[in-house]
Write a protein that holds these residues in place. Structure first.
Motif, PDB file in Angstrom:
ATOM      1  N   PRO A  50       0.790  -1.221   0.000  1.00  0.00           N
ATOM      2  CA  PRO A  50       0.000   0.000   0.000  1.00  0.00           C
ATOM      3  C   PRO A  50       0.826   1.277   0.000  1.00  0.00           C
ATOM      4  CG  PRO A  50      -0.274  -1.207   2.054  1.00  0.00           C
ATOM      5  CD  PRO A  50       0.541  -2.057   1.140  1.00  0.00           C
ATOM      6  N   ASP A  51       2.092   1.226   0.375  1.00  0.00           N
ATOM      7  CA  ASP A  51       2.903   2.444   0.360  1.00  0.00           C
ATOM      8  C   ASP A  51       3.595   2.656  -0.988  1.00  0.00           C
ATOM      9  OD1 ASP A  51       4.585   0.294   0.639  1.00  0.00           O
ATOM     10  OD2 ASP A  51       5.995   1.354   1.947  1.00  0.00           O
ATOM     11  N   GLN A  52       3.285   1.847  -1.969  1.00  0.00           N
ATOM     12  CA  GLN A  52       3.894   1.947  -3.293  1.00  0.00           C
ATOM     13  C   GLN A  52       2.809   2.090  -4.360  1.00  0.00           C
ATOM     14  OE1 GLN A  52       7.279   1.693  -3.827  1.00  0.00           O
ATOM     15  NE2 GLN A  52       7.638   1.610  -1.637  1.00  0.00           N
ATOM     16  N   PRO A  53       2.210   3.302  -4.525  1.00  0.00           N
ATOM     17  CA  PRO A  53       1.104   3.426  -5.473  1.00  0.00           C
ATOM     18  C   PRO A  53       1.490   3.107  -6.904  1.00  0.00           C
ATOM     19  CG  PRO A  53       1.829   5.587  -4.718  1.00  0.00           C
ATOM     20  CD  PRO A  53       2.539   4.561  -3.883  1.00  0.00           C
ATOM     21  N   ASP A  54       2.751   3.239  -7.268  1.00  0.00           N
ATOM     22  CA  ASP A  54       3.155   2.930  -8.636  1.00  0.00           C
ATOM     23  C   ASP A  54       3.020   1.444  -8.949  1.00  0.00           C
ATOM     24  OD1 ASP A  54       3.751   5.557  -9.230  1.00  0.00           O
ATOM     25  OD2 ASP A  54       5.831   5.358  -8.592  1.00  0.00           O
ATOM     26  N   ASN A  55       3.011   0.596  -7.910  1.00  0.00           N
ATOM     27  CA  ASN A  55       2.928  -0.839  -8.142  1.00  0.00           C
ATOM     28  C   ASN A  55       1.585  -1.279  -8.701  1.00  0.00           C
ATOM     29  OD1 ASN A  55       5.510  -1.213  -7.340  1.00  0.00           O
ATOM     30  ND2 ASN A  55       5.008  -1.903  -5.272  1.00  0.00           N
ATOM     31  N   ALA A  56       0.561  -0.431  -8.576  1.00  0.00           N
ATOM     32  CA  ALA A  56      -0.753  -0.800  -9.105  1.00  0.00           C
ATOM     33  C   ALA A  56      -0.691  -0.935 -10.618  1.00  0.00           C
ATOM     34  CB  ALA A  56      -1.789   0.241  -8.713  1.00  0.00           C
ATOM     35  N   ARG A  57       0.128  -0.126 -11.261  1.00  0.00           N
ATOM     36  CA  ARG A  57       0.287  -0.159 -12.705  1.00  0.00           C
ATOM     37  C   ARG A  57      -1.065  -0.266 -13.423  1.00  0.00           C
ATOM     38  NH1 ARG A  57       5.228   0.809 -12.079  1.00  0.00           N
ATOM     39  NH2 ARG A  57       6.867  -0.723 -11.954  1.00  0.00           N
ATOM     40  N   PRO A  58      -1.964   0.681 -13.181  1.00  0.00           N
ATOM     41  CA  PRO A  58      -3.265   0.574 -13.846  1.00  0.00           C
ATOM     42  C   PRO A  58      -3.115   0.686 -15.359  1.00  0.00           C
ATOM     43  CG  PRO A  58      -3.013   2.729 -12.829  1.00  0.00           C
ATOM     44  CD  PRO A  58      -1.833   1.894 -12.395  1.00  0.00           C
ATOM     45  N   ALA A  59      -3.812  -0.175 -16.083  1.00  0.00           N
ATOM     46  CA  ALA A  59      -3.804  -0.115 -17.545  1.00  0.00           C
ATOM     47  C   ALA A  59      -4.729   0.987 -18.032  1.00  0.00           C
ATOM     48  CB  ALA A  59      -4.244  -1.453 -18.122  1.00  0.00           C
ATOM     49  N   LYS A  60      -5.697   1.371 -17.181  1.00  0.00           N
ATOM     50  CA  LYS A  60      -6.666   2.395 -17.554  1.00  0.00           C
ATOM     51  C   LYS A  60      -6.906   3.313 -16.369  1.00  0.00           C
ATOM     52  CE  LYS A  60     -11.601   2.801 -18.624  1.00  0.00           C
ATOM     53  NZ  LYS A  60     -12.828   2.035 -18.873  1.00  0.00           N
ATOM     54  N   LEU A  61      -6.922   4.613 -16.648  1.00  0.00           N
ATOM     55  CA  LEU A  61      -7.361   5.599 -15.665  1.00  0.00           C
ATOM     56  C   LEU A  61      -8.703   6.119 -16.144  1.00  0.00           C
ATOM     57  CD1 LEU A  61      -4.131   7.716 -15.001  1.00  0.00           C
ATOM     58  CD2 LEU A  61      -5.081   5.876 -13.598  1.00  0.00           C
ATOM     59  N   PHE A  62      -9.661   6.241 -15.240  1.00  0.00           N
ATOM     60  CA  PHE A  62     -10.997   6.692 -15.589  1.00  0.00           C
ATOM     61  C   PHE A  62     -11.495   7.606 -14.488  1.00  0.00           C
ATOM     62  CE2 PHE A  62     -15.593   6.293 -15.276  1.00  0.00           C
ATOM     63  CZ  PHE A  62     -15.991   6.568 -16.574  1.00  0.00           C
ATOM     64  N   GLY A  63     -11.992   8.786 -14.847  1.00  0.00           N
ATOM     65  CA  GLY A  63     -12.536   9.662 -13.823  1.00  0.00           C
ATOM     66  C   GLY A  63     -12.808  11.056 -14.327  1.00  0.00           C
ATOM     67  N   TYR A  64     -13.129  11.928 -13.394  1.00  0.00           N
ATOM     68  CA  TYR A  64     -13.394  13.323 -13.713  1.00  0.00           C
ATOM     69  C   TYR A  64     -12.132  13.946 -14.289  1.00  0.00           C
ATOM     70  CZ  TYR A  64     -17.476  13.059 -10.548  1.00  0.00           C
ATOM     71  OH  TYR A  64     -18.649  12.747  -9.937  1.00  0.00           O
TER      72      TYR A  64
END
Length: 186
Positions: A50-64
């Motif tokens: 949880p202290d490494q947000p870059d590890n999520a490596r999202p393939a898609k960002l979606f939002g406002y």
């Protein structure tokens, strides 16, 4: 845009909602930065600690659009530099301004596309790579009401009929938005 999107089922997706309303953009950016520092799981799933947000490596960002541009501003000034590199970015719920689009593209090295919709009728149109919005014509009918003529290109209120829910179709839903139908191919 979605047909050519490299995101596949099972890829990580990060959802960015509005982070709050404050008196100035500077304090909003500070608030967003604090949110991600205090709760990096906002960009995180089980892919890493949880202290490494870059590890999520999202393939898609979606939002406002505003939330994604604040996230881009935070990521740009972060130490160490972020390595978040999504394959696709989609904005919704508000206009995506040119300065936001440029910032998002620069930071995430990925173009951003917008979608137009309403909570009650769902997604109405998606932006193509040429920058035009294309109506999801398979189940959506869009009318422009109150225009001075019936000619494409005249502005009026956007009224939507959603035929995707046969048990309870939404007929002539008044969005409160103003727009015009395009006049040519993109």
């Amino acid at each position: 845009v979605r047909r050519s999107c490299p995101v596949r089922a099972g890829n990580n997706i990060a959802l960015c909602k509005c982070v709050g309303i404050t008196p100035s953009k500077a304090s909003l950016l500070t608030e967003a930065s604090g949110t991600f520092r205090q709760n990096p799981s906002a960009l995180q799933d089980s892919a890493g600690p949880p202290d490494q947000p870059d590890n999520a490596r999202p393939a898609k960002l979606f939002g406002y659009a505003s939330a994604l541009s604040l996230l881009a501003a935070y990521v740009r000034h972060r130490e160490p530099p972020s390595v978040i590199r999504p394959k696709a970015i989609f904005t919704t719920a508000e206009p995506l301004y040119d300065f936001q689009r440029a910032l998002i593209r620069e930071v995430f090295q990925c173009p951003a596309a917008t979608e137009y919709g309403a909570r009650d009728v769902g997604i109405v149109a998606n932006e193509c790579p040429a920058g035009a919005l294309h109506i999801n014509a398979e189940g959506i009918v869009v009318e422009i009401v109150g225009a001075t003529s019936t000619t494409a290109g005249d502005f009026g209120e956007i009224v939507v009929t959603n035929l995707d829910t046969p048990a309870m179709p939404i007929i002539r839903y008044r969005t409160g938005d103003v727009g015009a139908l395009g006049t040519g191919a993109c």
